[in-house]
Structure formats: C-alpha cells, structure tokens
Motif scaffolding. Structure first.
Motif, mmCIF file in Angstrom:
data_model
loop_
_atom_site.group_PDB
_atom_site.id
_atom_site.type_symbol
_atom_site.label_atom_id
_atom_site.label_comp_id
_atom_site.label_asym_id
_atom_site.label_seq_id
_atom_site.Cartn_x
_atom_site.Cartn_y
_atom_site.Cartn_z
ATOM 1 N N THR A 89 42.993 29.817 18.952
ATOM 2 C CA THR A 89 43.440 29.116 17.751
ATOM 3 C C THR A 89 44.853 28.558 17.906
ATOM 4 O O THR A 89 45.230 27.643 17.185
ATOM 5 C CB THR A 89 43.409 30.040 16.511
ATOM 6 O OG1 THR A 89 44.268 31.161 16.733
ATOM 7 C CG2 THR A 89 41.998 30.496 16.222
ATOM 8 N N ARG A 90 45.615 29.078 18.855
ATOM 9 C CA ARG A 90 46.990 28.612 19.074
ATOM 10 C C ARG A 90 47.085 27.487 20.100
ATOM 11 O O ARG A 90 48.004 26.689 20.057
ATOM 12 C CB ARG A 90 47.883 29.759 19.532
ATOM 13 C CG ARG A 90 47.914 30.920 18.596
ATOM 14 C CD ARG A 90 48.778 30.633 17.401
ATOM 15 N NE ARG A 90 48.823 31.811 16.548
ATOM 16 C CZ ARG A 90 48.563 31.801 15.263
ATOM 17 N NH1 ARG A 90 48.230 30.681 14.675
ATOM 18 N NH2 ARG A 90 48.638 32.887 14.554
ATOM 19 N N LEU A 91 46.147 27.451 21.050
ATOM 20 C CA LEU A 91 46.183 26.427 22.088
ATOM 21 C C LEU A 91 45.274 25.262 21.704
ATOM 22 O O LEU A 91 44.281 25.443 21.009
ATOM 23 C CB LEU A 91 45.712 27.006 23.429
ATOM 24 C CG LEU A 91 46.569 28.114 24.022
ATOM 25 C CD1 LEU A 91 45.943 28.609 25.306
ATOM 26 C CD2 LEU A 91 47.981 27.626 24.291
ATOM 27 N N MET A 92 45.606 24.092 22.200
ATOM 28 C CA MET A 92 44.781 22.925 21.899
ATOM 29 C C MET A 92 43.479 22.933 22.704
ATOM 30 O O MET A 92 42.464 22.450 22.244
ATOM 31 C CB MET A 92 45.554 21.629 22.178
ATOM 32 C CG MET A 92 46.733 21.424 21.255
ATOM 33 S SD MET A 92 46.256 21.460 19.521
ATOM 34 C CE MET A 92 45.549 19.854 19.335
ATOM 35 N N VAL A 93 43.502 23.454 23.915
ATOM 36 C CA VAL A 93 42.321 23.489 24.762
ATOM 37 C C VAL A 93 42.189 24.881 25.353
ATOM 38 O O VAL A 93 43.154 25.430 25.872
ATOM 39 C CB VAL A 93 42.416 22.438 25.895
ATOM 40 C CG1 VAL A 93 41.222 22.533 26.812
ATOM 41 C CG2 VAL A 93 42.542 21.041 25.320
ATOM 42 N N ALA A 94 41.008 25.443 25.264
ATOM 43 C CA ALA A 94 40.740 26.748 25.860
ATOM 44 C C ALA A 94 39.827 26.523 27.064
ATOM 45 O O ALA A 94 38.619 26.612 26.966
ATOM 46 C CB ALA A 94 40.088 27.665 24.834
ATOM 47 N N ASN A 95 40.422 26.203 28.203
ATOM 48 C CA ASN A 95 39.634 25.893 29.403
ATOM 49 C C ASN A 95 39.436 27.138 30.265
ATOM 50 O O ASN A 95 39.842 28.237 29.911
ATOM 51 C CB ASN A 95 40.294 24.758 30.190
ATOM 52 C CG ASN A 95 41.700 25.094 30.630
ATOM 53 O OD1 ASN A 95 42.099 26.247 30.637
ATOM 54 N ND2 ASN A 95 42.452 24.085 30.998
#
Length: 174
Positions: A89-95
């Motif tokens: 929820t804090r990062l723009m992309v969860a790769n």
C-alpha cells in the motif's frame, strides 16, 4: 472461492515439498520456505479479509505438520502478510524484486521471532551459530521467490483471477 482453492493446492504442494525435502536433503537450510513466499504474494497482490484468513490458515497448516508450539507459525504468517500488505500500500509497484526482498527479511525475522517466542527472548543471544544457516535459507528462498510469483501469476491468469494488486491496477488505469 478460486483464491482459496488456488492457495490451498499450492500450500499442500509446498508443505509436501518442504516435508519431503527435509528427509532427502540433510542440510535444512537448503530447503526454501515456500509458505512465506505464498504469504508475501497474498500481502502484495490480494487485499481484504479473505487473504488475511488464508495467511493465517497457511501458518496453521504449517503448525499442524511441523509446529512444536500451536499457533506460532499461524501468527508469523499473519504478520508476514500484514507487513507485505503494508508495503504494497506504500509503494507504487509491488514487483518481484520487492517481493524477493520481503521474502528474504521475512524468513530471517520469522525464524528469529519463532526462536524468541518459543524459547524466550534470552535465547536470541545464542543464535550466532544459526545465523549462517538462516541467512542461506533466506537467500535461497529469495532467489526462487520470483519464479514462484510467476507460477502463481500464471495460474491466476489461467483461472481467470486478476494477477495485479488493486494499487497496481489503479496506477495502470490512470
């Protein structure tokens, strides 16, 4: 319902692999912790109450097979899910790179946390000889995590489930 079925199959296969691997390979550190990879995937890509319950159930299944303290792995997997959820929820992309990093630290923290809770926090002072083995297992688990994430994503696509987290869909749709 598909999410429950998908993760149930993967958890059963993962626990079977870990149990059989422990009998085949004499060095336990060489066997990756697949359940942590599944909990991180749930936290990064699935939000809501059902994934949290699934993470708890995965930990409880681990407790049923190998836990000396009932509920300890269930607690740890729920914490792994919650941390992964919070990161997503804090990062723009969860790769896959973020997932692999989370997996590495999750293996380390859950192992040390399990020792601390089961044996008392004073037992952490004697974990020095175990740290190389824990680090090796965390490293091996983090290396295979992107492949397991890809397998999960492909299976989700085949079953018609969305493979991206709600945050990634929001960013992609803009």
């Amino acid at each position: 319902m598909r999410l429950i079925l998908l993760f149930s199959i993967f958890v059963v296969l993962g626990l079977a692999f870990e149990s059989a691997g422990a009998r085949i390979v004499s060095v336990r550190s060489l066997i990756p912790n697949l359940i942590i990879i599944f909990a991180v995937d749930l936290g990064l890509r699935h939000h809501g109450v059902l994934p949290a319950i699934l993470a708890f159930a995965m930990g409880y299944a681990t407790d049923a097979l190998a836990g000396s303290h009932p509920g300890l792995n269930a607690f740890m997997m729920t914490m792994v899910f919650l941390v992964s959820y919070e990161v997503s929820t804090r990062l723009m992309v969860a790769n896959a790179g973020v997932g692999a990093t989370l997996v590495f630290f999750s293996v380390m923290v859950t192992s040390l946390g399990t020792i601390a809770i089961a044996n008392g926090f004073g037992a952490l002072s004697s974990t020095g000889p175990m740290l190389p083995g824990l680090t090796l297992q965390a490293f091996i688990t983090a290396i295979i995590a992107p492949f397991v994430f890809a397998m999960l994503a492909a299976t989700k696509r085949l079953t018609g489930m969305t493979e991206a987290s709600s945050r990634e869909r929001t960013v992609r749709d803009r």
